[in-house]
Enzyme design. Structure first.
Site, short mmCIF file in Angstrom:
data_model
loop_
_atom_site.label_atom_id
_atom_site.label_comp_id
_atom_site.label_asym_id
_atom_site.label_seq_id
_atom_site.Cartn_x
_atom_site.Cartn_y
_atom_site.Cartn_z
CG HIS A 179 -1.93 -1.04 1.30
ND1 HIS A 179 -1.64 -2.35 1.62
CD2 HIS A 179 -3.28 -0.99 1.12
CE1 HIS A 179 -2.76 -3.07 1.63
NE2 HIS A 179 -3.77 -2.26 1.33
CD1 TRP B 89 -7.76 3.18 1.30
CD2 TRP B 89 -5.76 3.44 2.24
NE1 TRP B 89 -7.39 1.96 1.80
CE2 TRP B 89 -6.15 2.09 2.40
CE3 TRP B 89 -4.53 3.84 2.75
CZ2 TRP B 89 -5.35 1.14 3.03
CZ3 TRP B 89 -3.73 2.89 3.39
CH2 TRP B 89 -4.14 1.56 3.53
CD GLU C 168 -8.56 -4.59 -2.00
OE1 GLU C 168 -8.92 -3.42 -1.72
OE2 GLU C 168 -8.45 -5.48 -1.14
CD1 TRP D 6 -9.59 0.44 -2.13
CD2 TRP D 6 -11.64 0.34 -2.97
NE1 TRP D 6 -9.81 -0.87 -2.49
CE2 TRP D 6 -11.07 -0.97 -3.01
CE3 TRP D 6 -12.95 0.53 -3.45
CZ2 TRP D 6 -11.76 -2.06 -3.52
CZ3 TRP D 6 -13.62 -0.57 -3.95
CH2 TRP D 6 -13.03 -1.85 -3.98
CD GLU E 133 -6.28 -7.91 0.97
OE1 GLU E 133 -7.24 -7.42 1.61
OE2 GLU E 133 -5.40 -7.22 0.43
CD1 TRP F 91 -6.45 -6.62 6.83
CD2 TRP F 91 -5.33 -7.70 5.22
NE1 TRP F 91 -5.48 -5.76 6.33
CE2 TRP F 91 -4.79 -6.41 5.36
CE3 TRP F 91 -4.77 -8.57 4.28
CZ2 TRP F 91 -3.71 -5.94 4.58
CZ3 TRP F 91 -3.71 -8.12 3.50
CH2 TRP F 91 -3.20 -6.82 3.65
NE ARG F 92 -3.95 -4.31 9.82
CZ ARG F 92 -3.65 -3.59 10.89
NH1 ARG F 92 -2.77 -4.03 11.77
NH2 ARG F 92 -4.20 -2.41 11.08
#
Length: 374
Positions: free
Chosen positions: A132, A143, A193, A198, A297, A328-329
């Site tokens: 990211h 984002w 994604e 986003w 994911e 995920w985490r």
């Protein structure tokens, strides 16, 4: 033909095609890939017929115990505490490495992450890494959806800055070494994604050609300029309507090894229906391109359904054979995606992992995926 019959037909066809596709392993998209990287990818293709590897993001770095966070405990993972085994796939995140930060955007020190990756590799697990990255045009987060991609392509005003980001990623990826000095193979999943809007690389933020050019430049730079040949490249969508939509921004077979998508549950019946459609399509598309299919994911935040693992996920993964599914985490006691002792779905998760089609580290470690042919 009604929707249910169409979906069932797609599922049966996709499962048959997937079985045929993985009978012979597809080669790496990088002709110069290291022997360990080539062998891992070939073995992952063969392993699909045996089951789906379960993965967890940041599994070794932190988790939840009795309503509190634990961090940095040696040889600990929530999945292991509940199931008796580490996950088969460890997910990690490089966000903020481009800023030359000592920690990633989730607070994991990169020095420790390097150690965790080596630990997972030497235990026989598979490593996948996402990124990211902050917006190189205006310095804001991933984002931030300011139009950016044209500025960082070759000839753009921020191209040099983006290259400096890639240099820092390359330094980290190049530092991942096994005990014999060999490069540790990793599934690298950039610009994920992208069918959503986003992130600054999203569908509304750049054209298909701009996205493809960014992808191709980045992969070429890491491989050819930085001499990294331990990368298995994953193309990871968010929602998509159909095959054409999924492939609209596909950069080409020479730049991809894994095809996947990300999906999270908010409404169980809707999630099941959409996963049926997308998994069936993914298996058809990945077979046509000779790529490894994966659920890159997935998750259900806070796991409010105590039977979600065997009631929702297991039927999907049994019906649609993918290489791995990464949840995920466990970021805090309200934002988590894998169970821990006392969590309402923990017993059901243990039952889920005891199914023969769900593979944890204890199932794949004896296969020696990096050194022996399955």
């Amino acid at each position: 033909m009604n929707f249910r019959k169409l979906t069932l037909g797609l599922a049966l066809a996709a499962t048959t095609l997937a079985g045929r596709a993985h009978a012979q392993a597809a080669p790496s998209s990088d002709p110069a890939a290291t022997p360990e990287t080539k062998l891992l990818l070939a073995n992952l293709h063969r392993l699909v017929s045996k089951g789906t590897m379960f993965g967890h993001q940041d599994a070794l770095a932190y988790g939840i115990s009795q309503g509190q966070m634990w961090k940095g405990d040696a040889n600990r993972a929530d999945v292991k505490t509940v199931s008796g085994s580490y996950p088969a796939v460890f997910g990690w995140e490089l966000g903020h490495i481009e800023l030359d930060s000592a920690r990633n955007l989730d607070g994991v020190p990169f020095d420790r992450m390097r150690g965790y990756i080596k630990q997972g590799y030497e235990q026989g697990a598979v490593i996948t890494i996402s990124w990211h990255l902050n917006n190189p045009h205006d310095g804001k987060t991933a984002w931030d959806t300011t139009r950016t991609v044209p500025y960082i392509l070759p000839g753009g005003a921020d191209h040099a800055k983006y290259v400096s980001y890639l240099d820092r990623v390359a330094t980290f990826l190049g530092s991942l070494k096994g005990s014999k000095g060999e490069a540790i193979p990793v599934i690298f999943r950039p610009f994920h994604e992208h069918t959503g809007s986003w992130f600054w690389w999203g569908k509304k933020e750049c054209t298909p050609e701009e996205f493809k050019t960014l992808w191709q430049f980045s992969v070429n730079y890491l491989r050819k300029d930085k001499k990294l040949h331990n990368l298995i490249i994953a193309y990871s969508a968010a929602d998509f309507k159909d095959e054409a939509d999924y492939l609209e921004r596909y950069p080409g077979d020479a730049y991809v090894d894994v095809m996947g998508f990300d999906d999270y549950c908010n409404n169980v019946p809707k999630f099941r229906q959409e996963m049926e459609r997308k998994l069936a399509a993914l298996l058809t598309i990945s077979q046509a391109h000779h790529k490894l299919p994966a659920l890159t994911e997935f998750g259900y935040e806070s796991l409010p359904d105590p039977t979600w693992w065997t009631g929702t996920m297991l039927p999907l993964l049994e019906k649609y054979p993918v290489s791995y599914a990464l949840t995920w985490r466990n970021g805090d006691p309200k934002h988590y995606f894998a169970p821990f002792p006392g969590q309402p779905s923990a017993a059901n998760f243990k039952q889920f992992t005891q199914n023969g089609k769900i593979l944890l580290e204890k199932q794949i470690a004896p296969l020696h995926l990096y050194t022996k042919t399955l």
